[in-house]
Design a protein around this motif. Structure first.
Motif, PDB file in Angstrom:
ATOM      1  N   LEU A   1       0.945  -1.071  -0.023  1.00 35.83           N
ATOM      2  CA  LEU A   1      -0.008  -0.150   0.015  1.00 35.83           C
ATOM      3  C   LEU A   1       0.792   1.007  -0.055  1.00 35.83           C
ATOM      4  O   LEU A   1       1.623   1.360   0.914  1.00 35.83           O
TER       5      LEU A   1
ATOM      6  N   GLU B   1      -3.177  10.441  13.909  1.00 34.02           N
ATOM      7  CA  GLU B   1      -1.757  10.147  12.878  1.00 34.02           C
ATOM      8  C   GLU B   1      -0.978   8.941  13.879  1.00 34.02           C
ATOM      9  O   GLU B   1      -0.685   8.164  13.035  1.00 34.02           O
ATOM     10  N   GLU B   2      -1.036   9.149  15.170  1.00 30.73           N
ATOM     11  CA  GLU B   2      -0.103   8.306  15.784  1.00 30.73           C
ATOM     12  C   GLU B   2      -0.723   7.176  16.600  1.00 30.73           C
ATOM     13  O   GLU B   2      -1.921   7.465  17.298  1.00 30.73           O
ATOM     14  N   TYR B   3      -0.303   6.023  16.693  1.00 32.35           N
ATOM     15  CA  TYR B   3      -0.826   4.961  17.759  1.00 32.35           C
ATOM     16  C   TYR B   3      -2.045   4.697  17.516  1.00 32.35           C
ATOM     17  O   TYR B   3      -2.803   4.293  18.501  1.00 32.35           O
ATOM     18  N   TYR B   4      -2.634   4.732  16.238  1.00 37.55           N
ATOM     19  CA  TYR B   4      -4.097   4.180  16.212  1.00 37.55           C
ATOM     20  C   TYR B   4      -4.201   3.324  14.878  1.00 37.55           C
ATOM     21  O   TYR B   4      -3.523   3.656  13.896  1.00 37.55           O
ATOM     22  N   GLY B   5      -4.832   2.346  14.869  1.00 38.11           N
ATOM     23  CA  GLY B   5      -5.007   1.613  13.770  1.00 38.11           C
ATOM     24  C   GLY B   5      -5.859   2.178  12.762  1.00 38.11           C
ATOM     25  O   GLY B   5      -6.652   2.997  13.171  1.00 38.11           O
ATOM     26  N   TYR B   6      -5.719   1.923  11.305  1.00 40.60           N
ATOM     27  CA  TYR B   6      -6.503   2.418  10.494  1.00 40.60           C
ATOM     28  C   TYR B   6      -7.519   1.601  10.258  1.00 40.60           C
ATOM     29  O   TYR B   6      -7.505   0.416   9.982  1.00 40.60           O
TER      30      TYR B   6
ATOM     31  N   PHE C   1     -10.243   0.819   6.966  1.00 40.59           N
ATOM     32  CA  PHE C   1     -10.047   0.771   5.403  1.00 40.59           C
ATOM     33  C   PHE C   1     -11.393   0.649   4.905  1.00 40.59           C
ATOM     34  O   PHE C   1     -12.404   0.030   5.423  1.00 40.59           O
ATOM     35  N   GLY C   2     -11.690   1.534   3.607  1.00 35.70           N
ATOM     36  CA  GLY C   2     -12.762   1.180   2.951  1.00 35.70           C
ATOM     37  C   GLY C   2     -12.749  -0.346   2.144  1.00 35.70           C
ATOM     38  O   GLY C   2     -11.740  -0.789   2.371  1.00 35.70           O
TER      39      GLY C   2
ATOM     40  N   ASN D   1       6.124   2.842  16.473  1.00 32.74           N
ATOM     41  CA  ASN D   1       5.043   1.415  16.410  1.00 32.74           C
ATOM     42  C   ASN D   1       5.051   0.471  15.313  1.00 32.74           C
ATOM     43  O   ASN D   1       5.750   0.870  14.114  1.00 32.74           O
TER      44      ASN D   1
ATOM     45  N   GLN E   1       2.239  -2.029  13.115  1.00 30.27           N
ATOM     46  CA  GLN E   1       0.774  -2.551  13.076  1.00 30.27           C
ATOM     47  C   GLN E   1       0.962  -3.637  12.356  1.00 30.27           C
ATOM     48  O   GLN E   1       1.656  -3.753  11.183  1.00 30.27           O
TER      49      GLN E   1
ATOM     50  N   TYR F   1      -1.742  -5.904   9.621  1.00 34.68           N
ATOM     51  CA  TYR F   1      -2.946  -6.066   9.030  1.00 34.68           C
ATOM     52  C   TYR F   1      -3.111  -7.285   8.508  1.00 34.68           C
ATOM     53  O   TYR F   1      -2.137  -7.661   7.513  1.00 34.68           O
TER      54      TYR F   1
ATOM     55  N   PHE G   1      -7.399  -4.001  10.342  1.00 37.34           N
ATOM     56  CA  PHE G   1      -6.316  -3.931  11.345  1.00 37.34           C
ATOM     57  C   PHE G   1      -6.529  -5.159  12.567  1.00 37.34           C
ATOM     58  O   PHE G   1      -7.570  -5.663  12.867  1.00 37.34           O
TER      59      PHE G   1
ATOM     60  N   GLN H   1      -1.250  -3.758  17.045  1.00 37.54           N
ATOM     61  CA  GLN H   1      -0.248  -2.608  17.224  1.00 37.54           C
ATOM     62  C   GLN H   1       0.445  -3.054  18.501  1.00 37.54           C
ATOM     63  O   GLN H   1       0.128  -3.576  19.660  1.00 37.54           O
TER      64      GLN H   1
ATOM     65  N   LEU I   1       5.128   2.829  12.017  1.00 34.90           N
ATOM     66  CA  LEU I   1       5.039   4.269  12.157  1.00 34.90           C
ATOM     67  C   LEU I   1       6.574   4.877  12.155  1.00 34.90           C
ATOM     68  O   LEU I   1       7.017   4.615  13.171  1.00 34.90           O
TER      69      LEU I   1
ATOM     70  N   PHE J   1       3.996   0.939   4.890  1.00 36.71           N
ATOM     71  CA  PHE J   1       3.522  -0.435   4.834  1.00 36.71           C
ATOM     72  C   PHE J   1       4.616  -1.444   3.892  1.00 36.71           C
ATOM     73  O   PHE J   1       5.290  -0.920   2.981  1.00 36.71           O
TER      74      PHE J   1
END
Lengths: 113, 111
Positions: free
Chosen positions: A43, A97-102, A104-105, B31, B33, B35, B45, B48, B92, B101
């Motif tokens: 991605l 922006e930081e430390y959060y999962g995304y 997705f559509g 960090n 993550q 997926y 997801f 993390q 990140l 990614f």
């Protein structure tokens, strides 16, 4: 409980045509992203919006423009489509922006002929 | 260019066997993550990791973050057909806080 909604799901364009990919999230997330996915490339970030009112270029911004219309909506525009833009496009959102999962559509599969 | 590398690109596994996929970064990560993307689907997801040396488990999946915060691994035990898909790591970056990614490991399972 929709999450991130992308439209359209499929699109075929002729070279030189323009189009806008729509994305909306209902999770009150601050940050939104546009990625493209090509075989073997993972991605790649096209543009992102860290918060409402801001947008920034990612890794592969050439040929694209974006608009963060409001907190919910983030659109991606191809002004003059090229075959190299054939790809699957994903919109994503996160709380920050930081430390959060995304989240997705479901993606837009775009073919440029 | 891509700053997070994943190996292997493809993993063919016999049902019931274990396997590990690896993620390596050229720069220190804030960090990591992970997926999962099912065929024809979108990335979802999983988890993390933030702390150096951190290990987390989700049922048969074990995720690890390296001591130097430059690498990570995903180990799946007793692989099932439901594990089919592509697993992406995303790091990140500490310098600009952008998520990078990897190219993913595509897993197929032989019944």
């Amino acid at each position: 409980n929709a999450g991130v909604t992308q439209t359209p799901k499929f699109q075929v364009l002729k070279t030189g045509q323009s189009m806008t990919l729509q994305c909306a999230q209902d999770m009150n997330h601050n940050s939104m992203y546009w990625y493209r996915q090509d075989p073997g490339m993972g991605l790649r970030l096209i543009y992102y919006s860290a918060s409402e009112g801001t947008t920034d270029k990612g890794e592969v911004p050439n040929g694209y423009n974006v608009s963060r219309l409001n907190k919910r909506e983030f659109s991606l525009r191809l002004e003059s489509a090229a075959p190299s833009q054939t790809s699957v496009y994903f919109c994503a959102s996160s709380e920050g922006e930081e430390y959060y999962g995304y989240t997705f559509g479901s993606g837009t599969r775009l073919t440029v002929v | 260019g891509q700053q997070v590398m994943q190996i292997p690109q493809y993993q063919h596994v016999q049902e019931g066997e274990d396997f590990t996929t690896y993620c390596n970064s050229s720069t220190t990560l804030s960090n990591i993550q992970w997926y999962k993307q099912r065929p024809g689907g979108h990335p979802v997801f999983l988890i993390q990791l933030v702390k150096s040396g951190e290990v987390k488990k989700q049922k048969r999946l074990t995720f690890q973050f390296g001591e130097a915060k430059k690498n990570s691994s995903l180990h799946i035990t007793a692989t099932q057909t439901t594990d089919v898909g592509t697993y992406f790591c995303a790091g990140l970056r500490s310098n600009d806080y952008k998520l990078s990614f990897g190219a993913g490991t595509t897993v197929t399972v032989r019944a």
